[in-house]
Every structure is written in C-alpha cells, then in structure tokens.
Design a protein around this motif. Structure first.
Motif, PDB file in Angstrom:
ATOM      1  N   ASN A 189      12.129   8.890  14.360  1.00  0.00           N
ATOM      2  CA  ASN A 189      12.004  10.534  14.998  1.00  0.00           C
ATOM      3  C   ASN A 189      13.612  10.795  15.248  1.00  0.00           C
ATOM      4  O   ASN A 189      13.529  10.200  17.199  1.00  0.00           O
ATOM      5  CB  ASN A 189      11.077  10.722  15.343  1.00  0.00           C
ATOM      6  CG  ASN A 189      10.096   9.999  14.138  1.00  0.00           C
ATOM      7  OD1 ASN A 189      10.015  10.659  13.171  1.00  0.00           O
ATOM      8  ND2 ASN A 189       8.980  10.024  15.117  1.00  0.00           N
ATOM      9  N   PRO A 190      14.201  11.531  15.421  1.00  0.00           N
ATOM     10  CA  PRO A 190      15.085  12.496  16.112  1.00  0.00           C
ATOM     11  C   PRO A 190      14.632  12.710  16.997  1.00  0.00           C
ATOM     12  O   PRO A 190      13.688  12.839  17.615  1.00  0.00           O
ATOM     13  CB  PRO A 190      15.971  12.883  15.778  1.00  0.00           C
ATOM     14  CG  PRO A 190      14.315  13.941  14.336  1.00  0.00           C
ATOM     15  CD  PRO A 190      13.966  12.620  13.845  1.00  0.00           C
ATOM     16  N   GLU A 191      15.449  12.371  18.775  1.00  0.00           N
ATOM     17  CA  GLU A 191      15.450  13.057  20.214  1.00  0.00           C
ATOM     18  C   GLU A 191      15.713  14.509  20.151  1.00  0.00           C
ATOM     19  O   GLU A 191      16.891  14.433  19.759  1.00  0.00           O
ATOM     20  CB  GLU A 191      15.476  11.885  21.046  1.00  0.00           C
ATOM     21  CG  GLU A 191      14.697  10.914  20.960  1.00  0.00           C
ATOM     22  CD  GLU A 191      15.630   9.248  21.992  1.00  0.00           C
ATOM     23  OE1 GLU A 191      15.180   8.476  21.896  1.00  0.00           O
ATOM     24  OE2 GLU A 191      15.631  10.650  23.118  1.00  0.00           O
ATOM     25  N   TYR A 192      14.503  15.662  20.425  1.00  0.00           N
ATOM     26  CA  TYR A 192      14.988  16.719  20.789  1.00  0.00           C
ATOM     27  C   TYR A 192      15.545  17.496  21.843  1.00  0.00           C
ATOM     28  O   TYR A 192      14.396  16.885  22.846  1.00  0.00           O
ATOM     29  CB  TYR A 192      14.177  17.832  20.662  1.00  0.00           C
ATOM     30  CG  TYR A 192      14.333  17.166  18.998  1.00  0.00           C
ATOM     31  CD1 TYR A 192      15.769  18.476  18.142  1.00  0.00           C
ATOM     32  CD2 TYR A 192      12.864  17.062  17.882  1.00  0.00           C
ATOM     33  CE1 TYR A 192      15.475  17.770  16.592  1.00  0.00           C
ATOM     34  CE2 TYR A 192      13.662  16.533  16.379  1.00  0.00           C
ATOM     35  CZ  TYR A 192      14.205  17.294  16.204  1.00  0.00           C
ATOM     36  OH  TYR A 192      14.189  16.781  14.290  1.00  0.00           O
ATOM     37  N   ILE A 193      16.231  17.431  22.926  1.00  0.00           N
ATOM     38  CA  ILE A 193      16.349  17.937  24.426  1.00  0.00           C
ATOM     39  C   ILE A 193      15.256  19.231  24.958  1.00  0.00           C
ATOM     40  O   ILE A 193      15.939  20.500  23.390  1.00  0.00           O
ATOM     41  CB  ILE A 193      17.956  18.279  24.493  1.00  0.00           C
ATOM     42  CG1 ILE A 193      18.146  16.666  23.984  1.00  0.00           C
ATOM     43  CG2 ILE A 193      17.743  18.457  26.470  1.00  0.00           C
ATOM     44  CD1 ILE A 193      19.530  16.298  24.816  1.00  0.00           C
TER      45      ILE A 193
END
Length: 1136
Positions: free
Chosen positions: A1029-1033
């Motif tokens: 899963n992509p990491e979101y800030i």
C-alpha cells in the motif's frame, strides 16, 4: 401599712436569677466605699424576719402591729430544704365578698419583687376554684441554691384591704464526700442538658459517679489563684480545660482565702443592730496598739461629737453611737494603716403608741370639724383614714392635717353629709377610731316652681328659692338628670336656683323637678311646649309636588307634618273627603307624618289632593298632585310597502292612547308564517314609524308586528301584517364579450350571474341600440337559456351597443352593457400559434403509449392549417390530425419509434402565416452492450472492458449494471449499478473461484432486455506477491489561535442584558479568557461565558454604568495566543 425601717439583704442571685449561684467560701473584705455606694448584707449573716423587723431571738416576743384585713385564709409556712431540692409555698384567699381577683405579690427580704425573677428555678402559679370560690396562689422553688435562704413575704391587696404574711426558708448544704477534678469538671458536656457548657454542678448535686480519671499531678486551682488574669487561657489549654468561660465564672465566684490580718487581732462583727434612740458600741481589737485608727460612715470619716464618742481600752478601740436614729442606719468601716474592716448597723424603729384617742363628733353640714389625737413620740409618722381608706391631704383637698408635738389634728372646714363615717388614726404601734355624723339643716321653700306654656323656639326660664342658701341641687326632666350645655344653663346664687333654655324644643316639654342635694323634698312644675301645624312638602323632593305612579301599583305618599299638640289632618280630592276607613283609597295620620294610600292605582285617581292641618296653635294646608301612568295601547296593523330579496319596507300608525307618557319608540318582531316563534329585530328603540327588516330568507313567507314603548313599559303587540314572500332578481350577467363579428351579424358571449337567488333563472334577454340613440331593441322574442347569442340583420358598418339582462320570477336584473361600441364589419386577424409550454421542448413518449397533442391558435377568418414531418406530408394512416377554428390536434393511438421526428405546423389567413415546430421523440429499451471481455486478472481483481450497445433505444445510455456468477453455481449477483464508464475493475473476489461476468445497458426507459456475457471465465489464483500500500503523509491541521471575527464597540442600556461576541479558529482547541480593563473575569455571577464551535460569547447581566470599560478576549493554545478588544459604554435611560 407602715413599712419596716430595717435594712434587708440583697440576694446574691439578683444579677443572674437562674444560674449565678453563690458558693459558701469566705469572700474577701470589700474595698472602701463612698457615700453613694449601696449597702449589701451577705447571705451568710444571721437572718431575721424582714416583714416584722425582729431578730431571730425575739421571734417569740409579742409585737404591736397595725390591724390587717383578714384576706388570707391560709398563709404560707416556712420550711427547710437541701441544696438542689424543691419546695412550694401556698397562700389562699376567699373570694366570697370580692368582685374581682385580688392582687398578690411575693417578696424576698424587704423590697425584692419575685415576679421579675421567675424562671427555671422560680415559678408563680394562680388558680381559682369556682365551686368553693377560693383563689390559690403558689410559689414553687425548683433546685434551690444556697443563696435562696432567707426571709420571704406575701402581700395581698384588694381595693382598700391589705394583708401580709412573712415566712422563712432554710437551705442546707449537702455533704460533699467526693473530690472534684477541675480538668474533668470544665470539659464541655455533649449531653445537651441545661447546664451544658458550665461547671457540672447538677451532676454533683445528683450524686453522679464521676469518671475514674487519673489523679491530677498538680493542683490547677492553686496555679490559677496565684496566676495573673492574662495567663488563665494559657493554663486552661495546657491542662486540657476546654470550657474557659465556665472556668472563669467559677473562679470569679470562688472566695479567696483571707490573709491573716497584721493590724487587727479581732475585726468588727459583720453586722450590728440597735433600737431607735438607743446606744450601740462598735468594738475592734488591734494587734498593734500604736497604729493610727480612723472610723468611716458610708465612706465619710467620723469626727468626735457628742453623738459619736471614741473610747480606748487596752488594745480595744470602741466607737460609741448615742441616741441612734434612722440616719445612723449605714455601713461603717475602720481603717488601721492600709488594712480595713467593715460592718453594717441596722437601726430598729420602736412602735409609736397612741396615748389619747379620737373622740366622736356629731354636727350639721357647713360646720367645722376638728379630730384630735395624741401619740407617744414627737414627729411620729401617722396616717388618717376614713372608713379604712387614707384621707387625701393635698392642696385641693377638703381635709387639712396639723401636728404640734405629740398632738395631731384632722380639720374639715366645711362639713358635708359625705363626711359621715368612721375616722381613724394609724400609727406603727396602734390605731384610734371615732365616728363622725353630719346631718342636714331643715329645708324651707321660699318660692316654688311654676307651670308654664311656651311657644316652640322661645326661651324657657324656671326659678325657685330655698333655704339654706348654700345647698346645691339637681334638675330633672321626666325623671332624667339635666346637664348644662350650650343650650341649657343651670345657675345658683345663694338661695336662688335657675334653669334657662335658650331655644325651647318639643323635647323640652314635660315634668320638671328640682331636688336639693341631701334632702328628700323636691320642687315640681309642668312645662307645655306648643307649635303651629306645618306641612313639610320640601322633604319629598317631588318636582312641582307631583307624584307619578304606574297603574296597577300601590301608591303610598308619606308627608312629614309638625305641630304641638299633634294637629288634626283632613285629606280631600275636590269636595270629597278621604277617610281612614276607605277600602282602596284611604288617608292615615301619625304623630310625625300623614299618608295617602291607593292600593291599586287607576287612571281615574289622577288629580289634586288637598291636606288641611288644625290644632290649638293655628291651621295650615298644602296640595299634592297624583299622576297615574300606564303602558300604551298597541300600534295599528303594520303595512308592507316593498319587498326585496332579503328585506322589506314596512310602516304603521302610532297607538291611539300613549298611557299618559310620551311614546319613546317601537320594537319590531317578525316570524315565518309556518312558525310560532317571533324574533326581535331591534334592541335599540326605533323612533320612527317605518322600518326595514333585513336578513330574511328568499322564498319563505313572513309576518311582522310592532310594540309601542313609553317610560312605563312595552305595550301589547299589534296585529300581524299580511304574509309576504321575499324574492330578489338575479345579479347582472358577467363577462360580456364579443365572440364574432361579420358584415351583418354580431355574436356575443357572457357568463351566468354570480347571484341567482331562490326565484331561479328563466333565461336571458339580449338588446342592442345604434350608437348615439337610446332606442334599445330586443333581439330575441323568447328568452334564451344559452350564454351565447348571434344578433342578425344588422346594417353593415353600423356601430351598435349591446346589453344582456337575466330574467326570473322577480323580474329583470340590472343589464350588463358592453363598454364599447361594435363595428358591424368582419375584421382580419393575423394568425398566431400558441404553443403550450410543455411542447416547446422535446415531447417524449415510450413505445406503445398514445400521443394526443392540442395546439391552439388564433386568426380570422378561419385559418388554414397544414402539417409536415421532416419536410414531407404527414401520413394520415400513421398520424391523425384534426383541425378546428381555434386549435389543431395530433393523435397517435399507439406510438412507434418511426413516429419520432420534427413536425412543422403552418397556419395561414390570406397573406398572413405563422409556423411552429413540435419535436416528438418515441423511446424504447436499449440493446445489450457489445464485446464484453476480460482484460486482466490479478490477485482478487478482474478488469472488464466493453463497447456501448448498437441500439440505444432512441435515448441516451444513462449507465450499466455489472453482475458476476461463480462457475460452480452460476447464480448471478449484482456488483454495481448505474455505472457510467465502459471499463471497470471488479475487486474482492474469492481466491480459488472461477467467475463469469455479464453487463446490462440502461437508458431513461430502463435496463435492456438482455445482457452480454463474457465468453471466457476469470480464475482467481493465489500468488506470492504482496501488494504494498502506498504511504500517505497526514496533513498537519494544527494552527495557532486566530480571530476570524473581532469584538465590536458596543453601547448597552442599564438594566438590560448585553452580549459581546467574537469567533476564533485554532487547533488544538484554545483556552478562552475574558478580561475587563486587563483584569481577568473569574467566578463573577454577573457574567456568563459561552463557547460553541469557535464562537465566544460574554453575557453581562443587567449592566450598570460601573460595568462600562475596555473588554478583551484572549485565546491561548500550545502554538500561540491572540487577543481582541472592544469598548463597552453603559447608558442610563432618562425619564421625561
């Protein structure tokens, strides 16, 4: 009764009658006293009876006392009790000869009245037995203290009677075998009894077993006695004594041990007693004979005189007081250096005896009386009494008292009969009595009273003369005493007595009597007051002396009359005398008025009545007019002159007889002919003889009648009028317009009348006239029921006016006239198509539904209508078209998709053309999508792709519905509906299953009948790859406080709540602080603070001018703070 002169003791409990008990420890010698210091005798001194002035050793000796009235039938007896005990003393008085309750007083000693000392230790009770008629008086002493011992006295008084009794109370001490621990005694009790908070003496008196505490290591009493007062509190807390107040009380009452005197070997006795005129020796023994000695009397130093003699025998020093008098009764003290001892001297007065008694006297009035008596002592105080009551000897008294040495006189200068009685002289040692009898001198009448007759209002004077001349007397009228006032004067000069009345009245007549005071003889005369007769008509308040009476009622006229003697009264009407024995009309006479009575007044009783009065003083007369009034006769039968739809007009004639009173008005009533219930139409009188009843029902027969009204009442009703039926013509026709005009005809249209009424509507009448004339011509010989009519046979190009009337049984209505003239000439009107609003857009219908479109148009003469579809003539087999004068109709029974298209409508009137376009769209269900295929399969996901359907159903595709089915079951489940794109990824498929997919297309009609299915299936296999899963800030929403809405300067009205508002934005939520003039507002009930969704509010409750100033709001969080300010001014409203 003479008061004893011996001093008595003052109880030590006087300051606090309930709680301040005096202990038995010796008290220290008192400080030096000045002349104004009151003398006190300690309760421990030997006691003697204060009531009789004798020492205890002399109680058995007889004492000469003044005689007392025997009021007490049972006297209180002395007694003895122990400390803490109860005792009662009872005194009884017989009330057989007493008119009211006697007065009783209880004393301790000589002067202390115990009525003011009642409380929990002393109670006084009074009871009365009605059967035996005995008053019982009780004194209860409860929980006696040692200072309650002494002599008591009970005094009973009733008018001039007096009785007294003395008795003694002895209070014995209890044997105290137990030691008292001061620290436990002065600990406050929590039991809540009466002595809580003080030394628990009640526990000691009741022999309570004290708690077994450890023996005190130190004697706290000794420490307190030797300590200074400012150290008491510290010592009390050091030894655990909590009741400091009780400790100080007890310490104050404790008598300190007397120090051994260094100057006196033997001090003076506490008290001495001496007889009046006797001699007394005060002896003191000195320890040091060389000490200088000084004697004091009431604080004043005594100098040697023949009365005061100083003697010396060895170490004894003696003060001898000769010829003791009452002024020697005082406090004495002797000072030797710095030491001093005191005593008190009580002087006992010897009784004064009578050596020569009073002699009886017999004399007559106005003579001088002297009563003489001789006593045993010069200057003795004596009391003169008459019949047991002390004789007043003031400056204005008839009695004078004189004394010379041992002799005493009572002198009466001018004796009267009231001086007869028993006179006595009372001294302390006896009483002397003698009778005095004063008789009257014989009475001689020189001139008697004379009978008189006086005219009313004239002065009346009566005179008589008697001997002796100085005898007063009383005047009586008919046995009633006459008193002097502003009108009556009573005079006496020597032997002449006069009674003068300024203005005589009838009440002054009668029998007058003059009675000389003290004599049984009297002088009598008869006075007769006469008054001419008078009739007082002015008191009746009748205008013009006229009495008005309603016929049938009873009349009684009462006329006040006056005259003395009572006059004879005669009533007359014309020449006829009215007797008091008449049946219906009679006259009656009374002492102060005469009356005329008519039981049932009739019309014939109207007339003048004469009154004649006669008596011996004259004659008088008057007349009264009687007027008999009645209700009027009924009016004549009313006539109905005009009838409307709901009203009528009526008139009538006034009644022939108005009842003797003017007609004030009329009441009108109506009823339905079939009903018997009349209804009043007016509640205010109708002054006229005409009336218009309204609000009747059309078509219903009615009758009316009238009542006449005068001041007496309402007449009987008139006869009912003839029946009439209200009917109304209709209202005028409405909306009259021109429908069509040709060269010879005019067609008119209208609407029915708004109001038709009960008579209905028979038809219409159409009329016309040539403009400029009034010749209206009827165009229809017979009534027309239609609301459209064509007028024919008109001359071409003529101008006419048209009107229409509605006709019914009541007649023709008001005509409705066309406002403008009509030119009889056909007019060309260009065509105009009026497309309905819903046809201005595409007209959509589903396949199989009916199409029915109505398109109105205008134009004259009748327009020509043509239709084209896509430029081609409309096929009449497919589309039905019908044309009228004003519209065209397109009708398709069952619509098909081929009926869709653009329809052109053209309307022509000669050279004028108007066109319109109607867009018809027939829609159907769409076909299924094309080429549905599986693009990719990964993980639990399948990507699908397809192309739109070939047939969209003649409507735009609005979406797709995707379904899936497991190959094993082939049961279809919807994955998504109303999907707009032509590609989709199906997720969350089960690993290991194999799926087929199908897709439906959708338009405004609905889903396609069939669906397109994928040819291949999608197998979901498990793979080793993991999806990252992509990491979101996360976005940082924190920010320091910032006011988005500042505070605004505000004006407030004093007494009305004011609010300040602002808004702040901050994250995290800030802390809000309100300040006034830079000072934070905290816990002030006049302010309320609110914060909701960032909106901050400060409410100031009923501000005053003091609340004005600079207000600020400060918001603080971890990232910073913000501040806004405003100014608040509070104005006080001014009152005009």
């Amino acid at each position: 009764m003479p008061e004893p002169t011996k001093k008595d003791e003052t109880p030590n409990g006087e300051k606090d009658k309930d709680d301040d008990a005096t202990t038995n420890t010796p008290s220290p010698p008192p400080p030096p006293e000045d002349a104004n210091t009151a003398k006190k005798l300690s309760i421990e001194l030997p006691m003697w009876s204060l009531g009789e002035g004798q020492a205890p050793e002399d109680l058995d000796k007889p004492v000469d006392t003044p005689p007392l009235s025997s009021l007490l039938i049972e006297r209180p007896q002395g007694g003895s009790i122990t400390v803490g005990g109860d005792i009662s003393f009872v005194a009884k008085v017989e009330a057989q000869d007493l008119l009211r309750k006697p007065t009783i007083k209880w004393f301790k000693g000589k002067w202390m009245d115990l009525a003011s000392k009642t409380g929990k230790h002393l109670q006084l009770k009074e009871t009365f037995d009605r059967r035996t008629k005995i008053h019982t008086f009780e004194m209860h002493i409860i929980k006696a203290k040692d200072n309650y011992a002494g002599n008591y006295r009970c005094e009973v008084t009733y008018k001039d009677k007096f009785d007294s009794c003395s008795f003694d109370l002895e209070v014995k001490e209890l044997e105290q075998s137990q030691s008292v621990d001061i620290r436990s005694a002065f600990k406050r009790s929590s039991e809540g009894h009466e002595d809580a908070g003080d030394l628990d003496f009640s526990g000691l008196l009741k022999h309570r077993e004290p708690k077994q505490d450890e023996t005190p290591e130190v004697d706290v009493w000794e420490i307190l006695k030797s300590a200074r007062p400012d150290q008491y509190e510290k010592i009390a807390f050091e030894y655990g004594i909590t009741d400091l107040r009780g400790l100080l009380k007890r310490l104050k009452k404790t008598k300190k041990e007397e120090k051994k005197s260094e100057a006196f070997a033997k001090k003076l006795d506490p008290a001495y007693q001496a007889d009046k005129g006797g001699k007394i020796r005060l002896v003191v023994d000195l320890a040091d004979p060389t000490v200088e000695l000084k004697w004091y009397k009431n604080g004043q130093e005594i100098r040697p005189t023949p009365k005061f003699i100083f003697e010396q025998k060895g170490t004894q020093r003696i003060l001898v007081i000769n010829n003791c008098g009452l002024n020697d009764d005082a406090a004495y003290s002797v000072a030797a250096g710095e030491e001093k001892c005191t005593t008190e001297l009580f002087v006992k007065e010897l009784p004064v005896k009578i050596t020569k008694g009073i002699e009886a006297v017999k004399t007559t009035v106005n003579e001088r009386i002297e009563l003489e008596c001789e006593v045993s002592e010069e200057g003795a105080q004596v009391k003169w009494c008459k019949n047991g009551v002390e004789v007043p000897t003031g400056p204005r008294s008839r009695y004078r008292v004189k004394s010379d040495g041992l002799k005493h006189w009572l002198i009466i200068d001018d004796a009267s009969k009231e001086d007869t009685g028993t006179f006595s002289l009372m001294a302390s040692g006896g009483t002397s009595e003698a009778k005095v009898q004063v008789e009257l001198k014989p009475l001689k009448i020189i001139q008697d009273l004379q009978d008189m007759t006086v005219l009313l209002g004239q002065p009346l004077k009566m005179h008589c003369e008697i001997f002796p001349g100085n005898v007063p007397g009383r005047w009586y009228r008919n046995g009633q005493l006459i008193q002097s006032n502003d009108r009556i004067n009573i005079l006496q000069r020597a032997k002449n007595h006069r009674l003068e009345i300024v203005n005589s009245t009838l009440h002054d007549a009668g029998d007058y009597t003059f009675v000389p005071e003290g004599y049984s003889q009297s002088l009598c005369a008869k006075i007769h007051i006469v008054d001419p007769p008078r009739v007082h008509l002015e008191s009746l308040n009748f205008p013009d002396n006229t009495v008005t009476i309603v016929a049938g009622n009873k009349l009684r006229v009462e006329i006040p009359i006056s005259g003395e003697p009572a006059p004879r009264v005669v009533w007359m009407k014309g020449e006829r005398v009215i007797l008091d024995s008449g049946h219906r009309v009679r006259a009656e006479t009374f002492p102060d008025h005469t009356s005329l009575t008519i039981d049932i007044a009739e019309k014939e009783d109207t007339g003048n009545y004469k009154i004649v009065l006669q008596n011996e003083a004259g004659e008088a007369g008057a007349s009264v007019k009687v007027k008999v009034v009645d209700i009027p006769d009924p009016p004549e039968v009313p006539l109905v002159t005009e009838v409307g739809g709901d009203w009528c007009s009526m008139t009538w004639e006034p009644p022939i007889y108005d009842g003797g009173s003017p007609i004030l008005g009329y009441f009108i009533e109506r009823k339905k002919k079939q009903s018997s219930r009349w209804m009043r139409l007016n509640f205010d009188l109708n002054k006229e003889t005409t009336f218009e009843p309204k609000k009747m029902i059309e078509g219903v027969p009615y009758e009316v009648r009238v009542f006449a009204v005068n001041a007496i009442g309402v007449s009987k009703p008139s006869e009912p009028s003839k029946a009439f039926v209200p009917l109304a013509v209709t209202s005028e026709p409405t909306m009259l317009v021109v429908d069509d005009v040709t060269d010879t005809t005019v067609t008119m249209k209208w609407r029915p009348p708004d109001t038709i009424g009960a008579a209905g509507l028979d038809g219409y009448l159409v009329e016309y006239c040539i403009e400029g004339t009034d010749d209206w011509r009827v165009t229809n010989k017979e009534l027309t029921e239609k609301t459209k009519y064509t007028i024919t046979g008109l001359p071409p190009e003529a101008k006419i006016l048209v009107r229409v009337r509605a006709i019914n049984a009541a007649g023709a209505s008001t005509p409705r006239t066309l406002q403008h003239s009509i030119l009889v000439k056909e007019v060309i009107e260009p065509p105009k198509i009026r497309i309905p609003r819903h046809l201005k857009q595409t007209y959509t219908r589903k396949v199989g539904e009916a199409v029915n479109l109505v398109i109105p148009f205008m134009g004259k003469p009748r327009p020509k209508v043509s239709w084209l579809k896509e430029g081609q003539t409309v096929d009449p087999t497919q589309v039905t078209i019908r044309n009228t004068d004003c519209d065209s109709i397109i009708f398709i029974r069952k619509a098909e998709r081929k009926h869709s298209g653009m329809y052109d409508m053209k309307v022509e009137v000669e050279n004028h053309v108007d066109t319109a376009i109607v867009d018809i769209q027939i829609v159907d269900l769409p076909g299924p999508p094309q080429c549905v295929k599986i693009d990719e399969v990964w993980g639990g996901n399948v990507a699908l792709d397809w192309t739109p359907p070939k047939d969209n159903g003649n409507a735009a595709i609005t979406g797709y519905t995707i379904q899936k089915a497991d190959k094993k079951t082939m049961e279809w489940y919807t994955c998504i509906e109303h999907y707009h794109r032509t590609c989709i990824t199906i997720t969350e498929l089960v690993v290991g299953n194999e799926y087929y997919f199908r897709i439906y297309s959708e338009n405004m009609v609905g889903l396609s009948e069939g669906a397109t299915q994928t040819k291949d299936s999608a197998l979901i296999v498990k793979e080793g790859m993991q999806l990252k899963n992509p990491e979101y800030i996360d976005h940082d929403f924190k920010e320091p406080p910032k006011f988005t809405q500042p505070l605004i300067n505000t004006f407030a009205i004093a007494g009305y709540n004011a609010t300040l508002n602002c808004s702040v934005r901050a994250n995290p939520r800030p802390k809000v602080i309100w300040m006034k003039n830079k000072i934070a507002i905290i816990d002030d009930p006049r302010y309320r603070m609110f914060s909701n969704q960032g909106v901050c509010t400060l409410e100031i409750r009923k501000p005053s001018p003091y609340d004005g100033g600079m207000y600020s709001c400060k918001a603080i969080n971890d990232l910073g703070d913000a501040l806004v300010e405003c100014k608040l001014e509070v104005k006080v409203p001014t009152q005009d």
